[in-house]
Design an enzyme around this catalytic site. Structure first.
Site, PDB file in Angstrom:
ATOM      1  N   ASP A  13      63.688  42.720  56.180  1.00  0.00           N
ATOM      2  CA  ASP A  13      64.929  41.915  56.319  1.00  0.00           C
ATOM      3  C   ASP A  13      65.904  43.166  56.491  1.00  0.00           C
ATOM      4  O   ASP A  13      66.068  44.115  55.717  1.00  0.00           O
ATOM      5  CB  ASP A  13      65.091  41.571  54.904  1.00  0.00           C
ATOM      6  CG  ASP A  13      66.422  40.629  54.673  1.00  0.00           C
ATOM      7  OD1 ASP A  13      66.175  39.423  53.906  1.00  0.00           O
ATOM      8  OD2 ASP A  13      67.365  40.864  55.332  1.00  0.00           O
ATOM      9  N   ASP A 111      67.975  38.024  61.187  1.00  0.00           N
ATOM     10  CA  ASP A 111      67.762  39.321  60.485  1.00  0.00           C
ATOM     11  C   ASP A 111      66.714  39.355  59.411  1.00  0.00           C
ATOM     12  O   ASP A 111      66.400  40.314  58.605  1.00  0.00           O
ATOM     13  CB  ASP A 111      69.032  39.608  59.650  1.00  0.00           C
ATOM     14  CG  ASP A 111      69.315  38.679  58.548  1.00  0.00           C
ATOM     15  OD1 ASP A 111      68.531  37.405  58.607  1.00  0.00           O
ATOM     16  OD2 ASP A 111      69.853  38.994  57.441  1.00  0.00           O
ATOM     17  N   GLU A 112      65.557  38.545  59.779  1.00  0.00           N
ATOM     18  CA  GLU A 112      64.281  38.690  59.011  1.00  0.00           C
ATOM     19  C   GLU A 112      63.085  38.214  59.517  1.00  0.00           C
ATOM     20  O   GLU A 112      63.251  37.249  60.515  1.00  0.00           O
ATOM     21  CB  GLU A 112      64.697  38.130  57.548  1.00  0.00           C
ATOM     22  CG  GLU A 112      64.716  36.689  57.505  1.00  0.00           C
ATOM     23  CD  GLU A 112      64.887  36.192  56.073  1.00  0.00           C
ATOM     24  OE1 GLU A 112      63.980  36.139  55.352  1.00  0.00           O
ATOM     25  OE2 GLU A 112      66.118  35.835  55.720  1.00  0.00           O
TER      26      GLU A 112
END
Length: 359
Positions: A13, A111-112
């Site tokens: 993350d 974003d992960e």
DNA sequence: TCTGGGGTCCTAGGACCC
DNA sequence: TCTGGGGTCCTAGGACCC
């Protein structure tokens, strides 16, 4: 765990991703409170996408109205959302993850991602990921390490920022047991309240809950699934099957509520055109259309309709306009959304596309 | 303080069929 | 002349996530 060479789930993350990307191209913003949201204008109806850690210190967080955020952090720099820039940065991050030895990568968002890997030292592997991502993109990330998807996902928060944390069957209840159920991934405000009505307040309570009670309250699938969530159990398989979109939607919140049928129809036509462009790019037939409306003052949110149809631009637009005819006349409208659902490719229909129940 | 925009998945209940 | 039971499809709505 007698075999030390073990399959692990890592949850990667990025730290304050959107704000970090903005700061990279404006280095003078480093160390300042930075808020990214909407068109960057705090007088407009919009919410915060991401706030830098400095802005969070003022109590600013994701999802907060931009207006409120600007009041809490009056000196913050407020920037507009630049989706293409984040997509580009995200692709570099994901490519870096895929380049790691033995990594199976399942992207969850900008974003992960989950990374599945067999290693006898997951912390070292996580550190290598962090170094590689930093070298290639100058972005920092945190890594949750788990023996299931749920545990890896929940572990990440304890590693933030820039760190790692390991959550397995051995320490799950010790770390998570006393926390409220809303901290679980998949339990939101509504479900946590319904759970509380049954005396289920903590993760521990949920892990021990009566499955029959949960099934009666939430249905045959979700009930047992919530209990599994409380235990941190579930799938440990990271699925790197390419994502196939089920549909595309566009929605818009009017800066001023609208009432006039002509304005509503105009907005619907514009949204429909954008949705159709997205669908054409996917190249699969449309099998349904939907309309979402939200009336003022707030929270009356309705998916008005969904109809099977076939892909044909005029037909789809005609169906959408037919749905528009159902909007209550004279009520101020604050949000309008149009969605098209696409036919799934045959090989994606059964078992080959990641689903939430795959946990 | 007053709530964006992009998605996914699950469930209840009615229609319809045998 | 009061009405079973199972299955499937469809729509509407709710909930969650980033």
């Amino acid at each position: 765990m007698s075999d030390p060479h073990h399959p692990w789930v890592l949850h990667v993350d990025l730290d304050q991703f959107i704000a970090a990307v903005e700061i990279l191209r404006r280095p003078e913003l480093a160390g300042l409170p930075v808020i990214v949201g909407g068109r960057g204008d705090p007088t407009e109806r919009a919410v915060v996408s991401t706030a830098s850690y400095e802005a969070r210190a003022f109590g600013v967080g994701s999802g907060m109205p931009l207006r409120v955020a600007a009041r809490k952090a009056p000196d913050a720099v407020i920037l507009p959302v630049d989706a293409p820039a984040y997509t580009e940065a995200s692709e570099q991050v994901m490519a870096t993850l895929r380049a790691q030895p033995g990594a199976v990568v399942q992207v969850l968002g900008w974003d992960e991602a989950f990374v599945g890997v067999t290693t006898d030292d997951p912390e070292a592997y996580a550190a290598a990921i962090q170094r590689a991502v930093l070298d290639r993109t100058a972005l920092h990330c945190s890594v949750g390490i788990g023996d299931s998807l749920v545990r890896a996902k929940n572990a990440t928060d304890f590693g933030k920022p820039r760190g790692t944390f390991r959550l397995t069957a051995d320490n799950w209840l010790e770390v998570m047991g006393h926390r409220p159920t809303i901290e679980l991934w998949g339990v939101g405000s509504k479900i946590s309240k319904r759970l509380a009505a049954h005396g289920i307040v903590t993760v521990d309570d949920l892990a021990r809950a009566d499955e029959a009670v949960l099934a009666a309250e939430f249905g045959p699938k979700m009930g047992p699934w919530y209990r599994q969530l409380g235990r941190g159990d579930g799938s440990a398989v990271v699925d790197d099957t390419p994502w196939v979109a089920r549909g595309h939607g566009r929605e818009t919140t009017f800066q001023q509520n609208i009432v006039e049928p002509a304005d509503i129809e105009q907005a619907a036509r514009e949204l429909a055109a954008q949705v159709l462009d997205d669908v054409v790019a996917e190249g699969r037939p449309v099998v349904g259309v939907g309309l979402k409306v939200r009336y003022a003052p707030f929270l009356t949110k309705t998916f008005v309709h969904k109809i099977p149809t076939t892909f044909d631009r005029d037909t789809v637009v005609a169906e959408i306009l037919r749905l528009v005819g159902r909007i209550e006349p004279g009520r101020p409208l604050r949000l309008l959304g149009v969605r098209a659902e696409m036919q799934m490719p045959d090989d994606a229909r059964e078992g080959h596309t990641p689903t939430r129940s795959g946990w």
